[in-house]
Design a protein around this motif. Sequence first.
Motif, PDB file in Angstrom:
ATOM      1  N   TRP A 125      -0.355  19.015   0.796  1.00 12.21           N
ATOM      2  CA  TRP A 125      -2.160  19.506   0.549  1.00 12.21           C
ATOM      3  C   TRP A 125      -2.557  18.818   0.337  1.00 12.21           C
ATOM      4  O   TRP A 125      -3.782  18.545   0.429  1.00 12.21           O
ATOM      5  CB  TRP A 125      -1.895  21.013   1.085  1.00 12.21           C
ATOM      6  N   HIS A 183     -16.044   5.966  -8.496  1.00 12.17           N
ATOM      7  CA  HIS A 183     -15.235   7.807  -9.093  1.00 12.17           C
ATOM      8  C   HIS A 183     -13.870   8.276  -8.615  1.00 12.17           C
ATOM      9  O   HIS A 183     -14.297   8.397  -6.993  1.00 12.17           O
ATOM     10  CB  HIS A 183     -16.547   8.912  -9.234  1.00 12.17           C
ATOM     11  N   ASN A 233      -8.415  13.538 -10.832  1.00 13.48           N
ATOM     12  CA  ASN A 233     -10.111  12.958 -10.971  1.00 13.48           C
ATOM     13  C   ASN A 233      -9.732  13.026 -13.375  1.00 13.48           C
ATOM     14  O   ASN A 233      -9.504  14.331 -13.458  1.00 13.48           O
ATOM     15  CB  ASN A 233     -10.638  14.095 -10.724  1.00 13.48           C
ATOM     16  N   GLY A 290     -16.180  22.861  -3.124  1.00 15.51           N
ATOM     17  CA  GLY A 290     -15.201  22.145  -2.922  1.00 15.51           C
ATOM     18  C   GLY A 290     -15.901  21.055  -2.086  1.00 15.51           C
ATOM     19  O   GLY A 290     -16.449  20.030  -1.979  1.00 15.51           O
ATOM     20  N   VAL A 346     -19.462  19.935  -3.214  1.00 20.91           N
ATOM     21  CA  VAL A 346     -19.455  18.495  -3.828  1.00 20.91           C
ATOM     22  C   VAL A 346     -19.195  17.162  -2.981  1.00 20.91           C
ATOM     23  O   VAL A 346     -19.564  16.514  -3.076  1.00 20.91           O
ATOM     24  CB  VAL A 346     -18.560  18.635  -4.767  1.00 20.91           C
ATOM     25  N   MET A 349     -16.676  25.314  -9.370  1.00 19.50           N
ATOM     26  CA  MET A 349     -16.988  24.138  -7.860  1.00 19.50           C
ATOM     27  C   MET A 349     -17.084  24.876  -6.587  1.00 19.50           C
ATOM     28  O   MET A 349     -15.610  25.872  -6.211  1.00 19.50           O
ATOM     29  CB  MET A 349     -15.451  23.289  -8.365  1.00 19.50           C
ATOM     30  N   ARG A 399     -10.655  10.624   0.048  1.00 17.72           N
ATOM     31  CA  ARG A 399     -11.466  10.531   0.994  1.00 17.72           C
ATOM     32  C   ARG A 399     -12.771  10.466   0.926  1.00 17.72           C
ATOM     33  O   ARG A 399     -13.595   9.800   1.838  1.00 17.72           O
ATOM     34  CB  ARG A 399     -10.728  12.261   2.127  1.00 17.72           C
ATOM     35  N   ILE A 400     -12.787  10.412  -0.365  1.00 19.07           N
ATOM     36  CA  ILE A 400     -14.487  11.154  -0.890  1.00 19.07           C
ATOM     37  C   ILE A 400     -14.877   8.748  -0.382  1.00 19.07           C
ATOM     38  O   ILE A 400     -15.852   8.542  -0.306  1.00 19.07           O
ATOM     39  CB  ILE A 400     -15.505  11.164  -2.205  1.00 19.07           C
ATOM     40  N   ARG A 407      -6.162  27.456  -7.428  1.00 17.31           N
ATOM     41  CA  ARG A 407      -6.038  26.819  -7.578  1.00 17.31           C
ATOM     42  C   ARG A 407      -6.983  25.629  -6.231  1.00 17.31           C
ATOM     43  O   ARG A 407      -6.118  24.458  -6.274  1.00 17.31           O
ATOM     44  CB  ARG A 407      -4.907  26.784  -6.016  1.00 17.31           C
ATOM     45  N   ARG A 467      -5.511  15.967   1.634  1.00 17.38           N
ATOM     46  CA  ARG A 467      -6.543  16.838   0.803  1.00 17.38           C
ATOM     47  C   ARG A 467      -7.372  15.629   0.450  1.00 17.38           C
ATOM     48  O   ARG A 467      -8.736  15.949  -0.136  1.00 17.38           O
ATOM     49  CB  ARG A 467      -6.724  18.253   0.610  1.00 17.38           C
ATOM     50  N   THR A 468      -6.986  14.931  -0.660  1.00 17.48           N
ATOM     51  CA  THR A 468      -7.264  14.433  -2.075  1.00 17.48           C
ATOM     52  C   THR A 468      -6.904  12.924  -2.396  1.00 17.48           C
ATOM     53  O   THR A 468      -6.952  12.146  -3.094  1.00 17.48           O
ATOM     54  CB  THR A 468      -7.049  15.268  -3.498  1.00 17.48           C
ATOM     55  N   THR A 492       0.381  25.989  -3.057  1.00 25.13           N
ATOM     56  CA  THR A 492      -0.629  25.075  -2.778  1.00 25.13           C
ATOM     57  C   THR A 492       0.982  24.145  -2.926  1.00 25.13           C
ATOM     58  O   THR A 492       1.997  24.769  -2.720  1.00 25.13           O
ATOM     59  CB  THR A 492      -0.616  24.230  -4.123  1.00 25.13           C
ATOM     60  N   ALA A 523     -11.865  10.572  -7.408  1.00 25.58           N
ATOM     61  CA  ALA A 523     -12.146  12.180  -7.388  1.00 25.58           C
ATOM     62  C   ALA A 523     -10.874  12.399  -6.059  1.00 25.58           C
ATOM     63  O   ALA A 523     -10.101  13.578  -6.139  1.00 25.58           O
ATOM     64  CB  ALA A 523     -13.502  13.107  -7.525  1.00 25.58           C
ATOM     65  N   ASN A 524     -11.550  12.072  -5.182  1.00 25.24           N
ATOM     66  CA  ASN A 524     -10.485  12.372  -3.676  1.00 25.24           C
ATOM     67  C   ASN A 524     -10.639  11.469  -2.729  1.00 25.24           C
ATOM     68  O   ASN A 524     -11.574  10.763  -3.197  1.00 25.24           O
ATOM     69  CB  ASN A 524     -11.418  13.287  -2.974  1.00 25.24           C
ATOM     70  N   CYS A 541     -19.230  13.212 -14.884  1.00 26.45           N
ATOM     71  CA  CYS A 541     -17.971  12.572 -13.749  1.00 26.45           C
ATOM     72  C   CYS A 541     -19.214  11.317 -13.901  1.00 26.45           C
ATOM     73  O   CYS A 541     -18.357  10.134 -13.088  1.00 26.45           O
ATOM     74  CB  CYS A 541     -17.289  13.058 -12.536  1.00 26.45           C
TER      75      CYS A 541
HETATM   76  O1  UT7 Z   1     -16.074  15.099  -9.506  1.00 30.04           O
HETATM   77  C1  UT7 Z   1     -16.732  15.236  -8.436  1.00 30.04           C
HETATM   78  C2  UT7 Z   1     -15.964  17.103  -8.964  1.00 30.04           C
HETATM   79  N1  UT7 Z   1     -15.612  16.835  -7.887  1.00 30.04           N
HETATM   80  C3  UT7 Z   1     -14.701  16.583  -6.549  1.00 30.04           C
HETATM   81  O2  UT7 Z   1     -15.361  15.170  -6.153  1.00 30.04           O
HETATM   82  C4  UT7 Z   1     -14.323  17.319  -5.770  1.00 30.04           C
HETATM   83  C5  UT7 Z   1     -14.850  17.362  -4.215  1.00 30.04           C
HETATM   84  N2  UT7 Z   1     -14.475  18.242  -3.084  1.00 30.04           N
HETATM   85  C6  UT7 Z   1     -12.933  17.709  -2.330  1.00 30.04           C
HETATM   86  O3  UT7 Z   1     -11.935  17.209  -2.775  1.00 30.04           O
HETATM   87  C7  UT7 Z   1     -12.588  18.920  -1.651  1.00 30.04           C
HETATM   88  O4  UT7 Z   1     -13.636  19.887  -0.637  1.00 30.04           O
HETATM   89  C8  UT7 Z   1     -11.526  20.037  -1.619  1.00 30.04           C
HETATM   90  C9  UT7 Z   1     -10.221  18.636  -2.186  1.00 30.04           C
HETATM   91  C10 UT7 Z   1     -11.436  20.535  -2.996  1.00 30.04           C
HETATM   92  C11 UT7 Z   1     -11.011  20.600  -0.715  1.00 30.04           C
HETATM   93  O5  UT7 Z   1     -10.304  19.664   0.401  1.00 30.04           O
HETATM   94  P1  UT7 Z   1     -11.873  20.629   1.859  1.00 30.04           P
HETATM   95  O6  UT7 Z   1     -11.097  19.728   2.541  1.00 30.04           O
HETATM   96  O7  UT7 Z   1     -12.799  20.698   1.849  1.00 30.04           O
HETATM   97  O8  UT7 Z   1     -10.527  21.932   1.300  1.00 30.04           O
HETATM   98  P2  UT7 Z   1     -11.252  23.585   1.763  1.00 30.04           P
HETATM   99  O9  UT7 Z   1     -11.978  23.935   0.661  1.00 30.04           O
HETATM  100  O10 UT7 Z   1     -12.667  23.941   3.447  1.00 30.04           O
HETATM  101  O11 UT7 Z   1     -10.469  24.149   1.757  1.00 30.04           O
HETATM  102  C12 UT7 Z   1      -9.323  24.826   3.085  1.00 30.04           C
HETATM  103  C13 UT7 Z   1      -8.318  25.749   2.741  1.00 30.04           C
HETATM  104  C14 UT7 Z   1      -8.381  26.635   2.500  1.00 30.04           C
HETATM  105  O12 UT7 Z   1      -8.074  27.907   3.710  1.00 30.04           O
HETATM  106  P3  UT7 Z   1      -8.567  28.514   4.355  1.00 30.04           P
HETATM  107  O13 UT7 Z   1      -9.931  29.490   4.370  1.00 30.04           O
HETATM  108  O14 UT7 Z   1      -8.643  27.835   5.578  1.00 30.04           O
HETATM  109  O15 UT7 Z   1      -7.615  29.577   4.954  1.00 30.04           O
HETATM  110  C15 UT7 Z   1      -7.957  27.403   0.743  1.00 30.04           C
HETATM  111  O16 UT7 Z   1      -8.048  28.363   0.505  1.00 30.04           O
HETATM  112  O17 UT7 Z   1      -7.137  24.638   2.361  1.00 30.04           O
HETATM  113  C16 UT7 Z   1      -7.487  26.316   0.808  1.00 30.04           C
HETATM  114  N3  UT7 Z   1      -6.608  25.419  -0.451  1.00 30.04           N
HETATM  115  C17 UT7 Z   1      -5.956  25.060  -0.959  1.00 30.04           C
HETATM  116  N4  UT7 Z   1      -3.893  24.946  -0.427  1.00 30.04           N
HETATM  117  C18 UT7 Z   1      -3.536  24.319  -0.657  1.00 30.04           C
HETATM  118  C19 UT7 Z   1      -8.137  25.046  -0.974  1.00 30.04           C
HETATM  119  N5  UT7 Z   1      -7.116  24.862  -2.152  1.00 30.04           N
HETATM  120  C20 UT7 Z   1      -5.710  24.713  -1.942  1.00 30.04           C
HETATM  121  C21 UT7 Z   1      -4.167  24.075  -2.823  1.00 30.04           C
HETATM  122  N6  UT7 Z   1      -3.768  24.430  -1.264  1.00 30.04           N
HETATM  123  N7  UT7 Z   1      -4.235  23.721  -3.709  1.00 30.04           N
END
Ligand code: UT7
Length: 318
Positions: free
Chosen positions: A32, A245, A275, A210, A213, A208, A250-251, A151, A36-37, A28, A247-248, A112
Amino acid sequence: MRSRIVGTGSYLPEKVLTNRDLESMVDTTDEWIVARTGIRERHIAADGQATSDLALLASRQALAAAGLRPGDIDLIVLATSTPDMVFPSSACLLQKKLGIRHGAAFDVQAVCSGFVYALATADQFIRSGMHKRALVVGAEVFSRILDWKDRGTCVLFGDGAGAVVLEASAEPGILSAHLHADGAYADILNTPGHVCAGKVLGDPTLKMDGGAVFKLAVRVLEECAREAVEANGLKLSDIDWFVAHQANVRIITHTAKKLGIAPEKCVVTVDRHANTSAASIPLALDVAARDGRIKPGDLVLMEGVGGGFTWGSVLVRW
Ligand code: UT7
């Protein structure tokens, strides 16, 4: 009879794990995670430091802010998904650490959304006249249920605790609480492992979807903000502080944009602690109460969403 928040407190463990630290643990980058968060760092409980220990430090702060002693409390409701033990409840262990030997103490498990569920529960007990002063706590050690090789999840969570003291009052205080759950979504966020016959059965780390969620969170947070203001004959533009809450980021910003809530009215602390599940709302609330943003008379909308799935709001006149 209504209830009013008369003190807030919070605690984050000493050990800080930055995004840069995570770069050497999983594939990671700081860039990133921030993009994203919005998360920059998280705190990790020391070995031997349990949920009730974090809860104790947050509770002492909340009691001091309220000008009360532990013995003044006759109800403890503690929200956690990472309790010290199977039983007794972390609320009872907190009660013991505070030296309280009267009143009721129990845990609430709504992941949460836990703090919003706990606050709504304590509010009902006070409204009914059954209890006079409640300590409502969200405390978690999510670092202990993460797969540190995944990750997709390990970068998102941290440990911490937040607490409020809720007191009986002729004036609200808490204007309303709305709680929701839909167990049909149990599969998109869970920690399936459990103790059975002396063994852990199933995977004891957090799983999860993601994307699923994220979409659900933005939808239900919007719905329940509208529900809360409509139920009170208010408008979204009346809200002074949106404490959702953490968590992110962007949410939070997506939801606020859909509701027409200005970014400067959103309390955001997720950058500092990631989170922390049930602890995230009282952590954010405490920061905004202590730095003087939340002032007497302000309208504060708290909203939680998490595993279950569960979600809900508490609307407060400060
Ligand atoms: O309390 C409730 C608990 N949870 C939440 O609130 C989480 C809700 N979800 C989220 O916050 C977001 O969906 C995430 C932060 C988990 C992910 O963000 P995203 O913009 O939805 O990314 P994604 O899952 O679509 O992943 C995009 C890319 C993927 O690679 P490919 O398939 O495009 O090549 C992932 O494999 O990012 C990759 N990726 C990472 N890269 C670097 C996933 N995790 C990581 C990471 N570092 N830690």
